[in-house]
Enzyme design. Sequence first.
Site, PDB file in Angstrom:
ATOM      1  N   GLU A 191      -1.493  -5.810  13.074  1.00 46.64           N
ATOM      2  CA  GLU A 191      -0.364  -6.612  13.572  1.00 46.64           C
ATOM      3  C   GLU A 191      -0.791  -7.491  14.754  1.00 46.64           C
ATOM      4  OE1 GLU A 191       3.939  -5.367  13.528  1.00 46.64           O
ATOM      5  OE2 GLU A 191       3.462  -4.958  15.633  1.00 46.64           O
TER       6      GLU A 191
ATOM      7  N   PHE B 116       0.857  -1.190   0.000  1.00 44.05           N
ATOM      8  CA  PHE B 116       0.000   0.000   0.000  1.00 44.05           C
ATOM      9  C   PHE B 116       0.891   1.237   0.000  1.00 44.05           C
ATOM     10  CE2 PHE B 116      -4.577  -0.080   1.831  1.00 44.05           C
ATOM     11  CZ  PHE B 116      -4.933  -1.161   1.056  1.00 44.05           C
ATOM     12  N   ALA B 117       0.574   2.198  -0.853  1.00 49.39           N
ATOM     13  CA  ALA B 117       1.264   3.495  -0.820  1.00 49.39           C
ATOM     14  C   ALA B 117       0.200   4.577  -0.933  1.00 49.39           C
ATOM     15  CB  ALA B 117       2.279   3.596  -1.940  1.00 49.39           C
ATOM     16  N   VAL B 118      -0.392   4.904   0.196  1.00 46.17           N
ATOM     17  CA  VAL B 118      -1.551   5.787   0.234  1.00 46.17           C
ATOM     18  C   VAL B 118      -1.166   7.129   0.856  1.00 46.17           C
ATOM     19  CG1 VAL B 118      -3.860   6.059   1.261  1.00 46.17           C
ATOM     20  CG2 VAL B 118      -3.174   3.854   0.314  1.00 46.17           C
TER      21      VAL B 118
ATOM     22  N   VAL C  58       5.407  -0.200   2.976  1.00 50.28           N
ATOM     23  CA  VAL C  58       6.112   0.534   1.915  1.00 50.28           C
ATOM     24  C   VAL C  58       7.255   1.393   2.468  1.00 50.28           C
ATOM     25  CG1 VAL C  58       4.694   2.665   1.858  1.00 50.28           C
ATOM     26  CG2 VAL C  58       5.688   1.747  -0.268  1.00 50.28           C
TER      27      VAL C  58
ATOM     28  N   ASP D  52      15.856  -2.452  11.732  1.00 54.03           N
ATOM     29  CA  ASP D  52      15.787  -1.007  11.888  1.00 54.03           C
ATOM     30  C   ASP D  52      17.110  -0.589  12.510  1.00 54.03           C
ATOM     31  OD1 ASP D  52      15.374   1.596  12.857  1.00 54.03           O
ATOM     32  OD2 ASP D  52      13.220   1.249  13.014  1.00 54.03           O
TER      33      ASP D  52
HETATM   34  N1  UDP Z   1       0.083   3.250   4.883  1.00 51.03           N
HETATM   35  C1  UDP Z   1      -0.104   4.096   3.801  1.00 51.03           C
HETATM   36  N2  UDP Z   1      -0.554   5.365   4.030  1.00 51.03           N
HETATM   37  C2  UDP Z   1      -0.822   5.834   5.269  1.00 51.03           C
HETATM   38  C3  UDP Z   1      -0.620   4.978   6.368  1.00 51.03           C
HETATM   39  C4  UDP Z   1      -0.157   3.687   6.150  1.00 51.03           C
HETATM   40  O1  UDP Z   1       0.138   3.725   2.654  1.00 51.03           O
HETATM   41  O2  UDP Z   1      -1.232   6.998   5.400  1.00 51.03           O
HETATM   42  C5  UDP Z   1       0.530   1.857   4.626  1.00 51.03           C
HETATM   43  C6  UDP Z   1       1.986   1.820   4.199  1.00 51.03           C
HETATM   44  O3  UDP Z   1       2.201   0.711   3.354  1.00 51.03           O
HETATM   45  C7  UDP Z   1       2.671   1.640   5.534  1.00 51.03           C
HETATM   46  C8  UDP Z   1       1.727   0.666   6.228  1.00 51.03           C
HETATM   47  O4  UDP Z   1       0.435   1.096   5.816  1.00 51.03           O
HETATM   48  O5  UDP Z   1       3.994   1.157   5.388  1.00 51.03           O
HETATM   49  C9  UDP Z   1       1.821   0.592   7.746  1.00 51.03           C
HETATM   50  O6  UDP Z   1       1.860   1.867   8.321  1.00 51.03           O
HETATM   51  P1  UDP Z   1       3.201   2.421   9.018  1.00 51.03           P
HETATM   52  O7  UDP Z   1       4.362   2.063   8.163  1.00 51.03           O
HETATM   53  O8  UDP Z   1       3.003   3.868   9.336  1.00 51.03           O
HETATM   54  O9  UDP Z   1       3.242   1.583  10.357  1.00 51.03           O
HETATM   55  P2  UDP Z   1       4.553   1.366  11.262  1.00 51.03           P
HETATM   56  O10 UDP Z   1       5.543   0.580  10.450  1.00 51.03           O
HETATM   57  O11 UDP Z   1       5.090   2.715  11.618  1.00 51.03           O
HETATM   58  O12 UDP Z   1       4.022   0.594  12.428  1.00 51.03           O
END
Ligand code: UDP
Length: 295
Positions: free
Chosen positions: A245, A63-65, A154, A268
């Site tokens: 998750e 997803f790339a939103v 993403v 990380d």
């Molecule tokens: N995502 C997105 N747009 C957003 C929020 C989330 O595309 O506004 C997608 C994206 O692929 C992202 C994933 O959802 O990598 C998980 O969110 P995030 O990476 O912020 O979670 P974290 O890794 O920080 O727990």
Amino acid sequence: LTEKSIELGHCERKLESNKNIIGRKAALQVLTPWLAPIIWDGIYDLNVLNDQFKDKTIGLFVFAVKKYIRFLGPFLESAERYFMVGHKVRYYVFTDKVAEVQKPKLAEKRVLSLMEVTADQRWQDVSMRRMQVLTNLTREQLPQEIDYLVCADVDMVFGDHVGVEILGDRVATIHPGYFLVEPHSFSYERRQISEAFIPYGHGDFYYMAAFYGGTVEEIYKLSTACQNGIVADKKKNIEAVWQEESHLNKYMAYNKPTKVLSPEYIWDTDLPNGDMIKRKRFLAVHKNHAEIRNR
Ligand code: UDP
Ligand code: MN
């Protein structure tokens, strides 16, 4: 396996002095108690596996939103360098701004499908919506197109080889922040009211939802279960502590993965104990949470 055990044994001894680290033995296994392999560098023969999987097609779902579209270029470029090189690959990219995506030049046998998805207002909902989209995709379209599906965040880049050694029926990755942590301290959902609830004493690893995979059929089952859990929670006006998750961890606690990926497959560089991870294959891109998550 022997060499790897010796090497990991060395890491373990190094840690003996560190009183803060508990549960290190479990974390450095190469086999789970239910006999699924835990993939670390050196425990597999890539030539044998490449041959075994040469006729398979592998999907990569992402997803790339909204603002996360900025991560897509580096994600795809690094995937072209390191992800399933030499194999048949199909990218499934979901975005709210199809017109804004610049498709990178892809190597032979690799294609990219760009698909539109609603942009939810809350980042938690964007992240969770992936389970709903996955359920539809794996039910209708993917059985005809691919054999295995890998699902990724993403905001990551590939930094080293990620190949067919990760393929299996159900595959999950140990969260890099929890591989040295004792199960009692895993951040599972502990409220009984949530569908993602895992009682103390249950569950084996804390998996990170930024990288998991399996056969199309298994991902269909997994995403359906997670999506049902998310919907049931929403009806009760609650949300699991780590959104999808938490539901993924619940699913994997009771439907054990057939293969587990070590933190080599999600790392990380801000985390401690990086010297224990020889190959950093898939790396978190550091982001300003407040900036990227507001509209
Ligand atoms: N995502 C997105 N747009 C957003 C929020 C989330 O595309 O506004 C997608 C994206 O692929 C992202 C994933 O959802 O990598 C998980 O969110 P995030 O990476 O912020 O979670 P974290 O890794 O920080 O727990
Ligand atoms: Mn992420």
